[in-house]
Write an enzyme that holds these catalytic residues in place. Structure first.
Site, PDB file in Angstrom:
ATOM      1  N   HIS A   1       0.850  -1.201   0.000  1.00 36.14           N
ATOM      2  CA  HIS A   1       0.000   0.000   0.000  1.00 36.14           C
ATOM      3  C   HIS A   1       0.888   1.255   0.000  1.00 36.14           C
ATOM      4  O   HIS A   1       0.845   2.080   0.924  1.00 36.14           O
ATOM      5  CB  HIS A   1      -0.918   0.011   1.220  1.00 36.14           C
ATOM      6  CG  HIS A   1      -2.377   0.034   0.877  1.00 36.14           C
ATOM      7  ND1 HIS A   1      -2.985  -0.965   0.154  1.00 36.14           N
ATOM      8  CD2 HIS A   1      -3.348   0.958   1.133  1.00 36.14           C
ATOM      9  CE1 HIS A   1      -4.267  -0.686   0.002  1.00 36.14           C
ATOM     10  NE2 HIS A   1      -4.509   0.480   0.569  1.00 36.14           N
TER      11      HIS A   1
ATOM     12  N   SER B   1      -3.487   0.008  -8.699  1.00 33.69           N
ATOM     13  CA  SER B   1      -3.150  -1.406  -8.906  1.00 33.69           C
ATOM     14  C   SER B   1      -3.888  -1.975 -10.103  1.00 33.69           C
ATOM     15  O   SER B   1      -3.341  -2.803 -10.849  1.00 33.69           O
ATOM     16  CB  SER B   1      -3.481  -2.228  -7.641  1.00 33.69           C
ATOM     17  OG  SER B   1      -4.877  -2.446  -7.514  1.00 33.69           O
TER      18      SER B   1
END
Length: 349
Positions: free
Chosen positions: A197, A207
Site C-alpha cells: 500500500h 493497482s
C-alpha cells in the site's frame, strides 16, 4: 525478498492460464472487426472500467454518469470527489492505452502514473506521486462511518521505499528471465503492491491500472476491449477475501499465494468469456441486421445513446422509415427505449 518457491502450480491454475492464453492467441482472428466496431467496444469497456474501479473504492457514480462526465473532460473543473477520481482514472487509462510501449516498469514511472491518477483530487495534492508518509492500514467502519477495527496492517512508511524497490526489481528480473509465466508475475505483483500500500491514497485504483499496463505489455492485446474492473466489482467480497488470505502470509516463510492466484486468474478468464460473448453478438448483429439498422446500433454503441434526430442526421432516412427500424431493434433486444414523446432516446441493451 519475495518467497515464490512456495508457489504451487495446480491443475486448476494451469487450466485457467491455458484458457486465457488460448484466447490471447486467437484474438487476432476473433477480434477481426471493423475499426469503428473495435473503437465502440473499447469505449464501452473503458466506461465500465472507470465506473467499476472507482465504485470499488467508494464512488457512487453510475456508468451513465461516468459517460456524461467523460464527454465533458475538457472543462477541467470537477465539483465532487467522485468526479475528480473519475477524471483522473480516465486520463490515466488514456495514457496507458496510448503509450504502453513507452512506459518502463520503474518506481519513477509508477509514481508518475499515481500523480496522473490523483491530478484532479484536491485533497491529495500534497502527496500525489509520492510514497506515503503516514500509516494507511486498511480499517473497517460501521454504518455511521466510525472505525471499528483494523482489517489489515500495511507496510510502514519507513519500510515502503525498500519494499517497493525490491518488488519492482523482482518483476523486472522475472520478466527478463522468462521462467515464470507472465500472468503469475502480474498476479504476484498486484497482491504484494496492495500489501505494501505504498501511497497515501489511490492504491486500489492504481493497482488495477498497473494490471492493465502489465497485461498489455505481456501481449494480452484484447484487454482494452473488456473490463476486468467490472468483473472485480461484481465479485468484490471475494476480491477482498482473496487479497487478505494471501497478504496475511506474504512476509512469512511460507506465503500462501493460492487464494489470490485463483481469484485473479478466474477474473481474467471471466473477462475473456465476456469479450467472446460480445464478439459473437457483434457477428450476429453484423450478419442479421439491415444496413440502416446496423448504422443505428453502431451509433448508439459508440455514443452511449441515440435519438430520432441523431438517426435522421446519420442516415438521411425519413422519420417513418426510422420508426420501423427502431421499433424492430427494440423488439429484437438490440436497443432499449427511454422517455416519451419528443424526449424518446435509445441505448444498447
Amino acid at each position: 525478498m519475495l518467497r515464490v518457491d512456495t508457489l504451487r502450480i495446480t491443475p486448476q491454475i494451469l487450466s485457467l492460464i491455458a484458457r486465457i492464453d488460448e484466447f490471447k492467441g486467437a484474438w487476432r482472428a476473433l477480434g477481426a472487426l471493423a475499426p469503428d466496431r473495435l473503437s465502440a467496444l473499447r469505449r464501452v469497456a473503458t466506461i465500465e472500467s472507470i465506473g467499476s474501479s472507482t465504485r470499488i473504492e467508494g464512488s457512487r457514480l453510475s456508468d451513465r454518469e461516468v459517460e456524461r462526465l467523460l464527454s465533458n473532460l475538457a472543462i477541467r473543473s470537477f465539483e465532487t470527489r467522485d468526479e475528480q477520481e473519475v477524471a483522473g482514472y480516465a486520463e490515466l487509462m488514456d495514457r496507458v492505452f496510448g503509450s504502453w510501449q513507452d512506459i518502463p516498469f520503474s518506481e519513477n514511472h509508477i509514481k508518475q502514473l499515481h500523480q496522473i491518477l490523483l491530478r484532479h483530487s484536491e485533497k491529495d495534492s500534497r502527496h500525489r506521486g509520492q510514497y506515503k508518509t503516514h500509516s494507511n492500514s486498511v480499517a473497517a467502519f460501521d454504518e455511521s462511518g466510525v472505525q471499528i477495527g483494523v482489517v489489515f496492517e500495511t507496510a510502514t512508511p519507513f519500510d515502503t521505499p525498500r519494499l517497493m524497490s525490491e518488488l519492482v526489481a523482482w518483476v523486472n528480473d522475472e520478466r527478463e528471465k522468462g521462467q515464470l509465466h507472465p500472468l503469475l508475475i502480474i498476479a504476484i505483483f498486484v497482491v504484494v503492491f496492495l500489501e505494501i500500500h505504498p501511497f497515501q491514497d489511490g492504491n486500489g485504483r492504481l493497482s488495477r491500472v498497473l494490471t492493465t499496463l502489465l497485461l498489455i505489455q505481456a501481449g494480452y492485446a484484447y484487454v482494452p476491449y473488456s473490463s476486468l474492473e467490472s468483473v472485480i466489482e461484481l465479485n468484490k467480497e471475494a476480491y477482498y477475501l482473496a487479497l487478505r488470505r494471501t497478504q496475511g502470509s506474504i512476509r512469512t516463510n511460507a506465503p500462501d499465494w493460492q487464494p489470490w492466484l485463483v481469484f485473479f486468474l478466474q477474473s481474467l478468464a471471466e473477462q475473456v468469456r465476456r469479450l467472446e460473448k460480445k464478439i459473437e453478438r457483434e457477428r450476429i448483429v453484423l450478419a442479421a441486421l439491415p444496413d440502416l439498422s446496423l448504422q443505428i446500433v453502431e451509433f448508439a454503441r459508440e455514443h452511449g445513446r441515440i435519438t430520432m434526430g441523431d438517426a435522421m442526421k446519420l442516415t438521411g432516412a425519413s422519420r417513418n422509415t426510422l420508426k420501423v427500424h427502431l421499433r424492430n431493434l427494440v423488439e429484437r433486444g438490440h436497443l432499449s427505449l427511454h422517455g416519451s414523446g419528443r424526449g424518446v432516446w435509445y441505448e444498447i441493451r
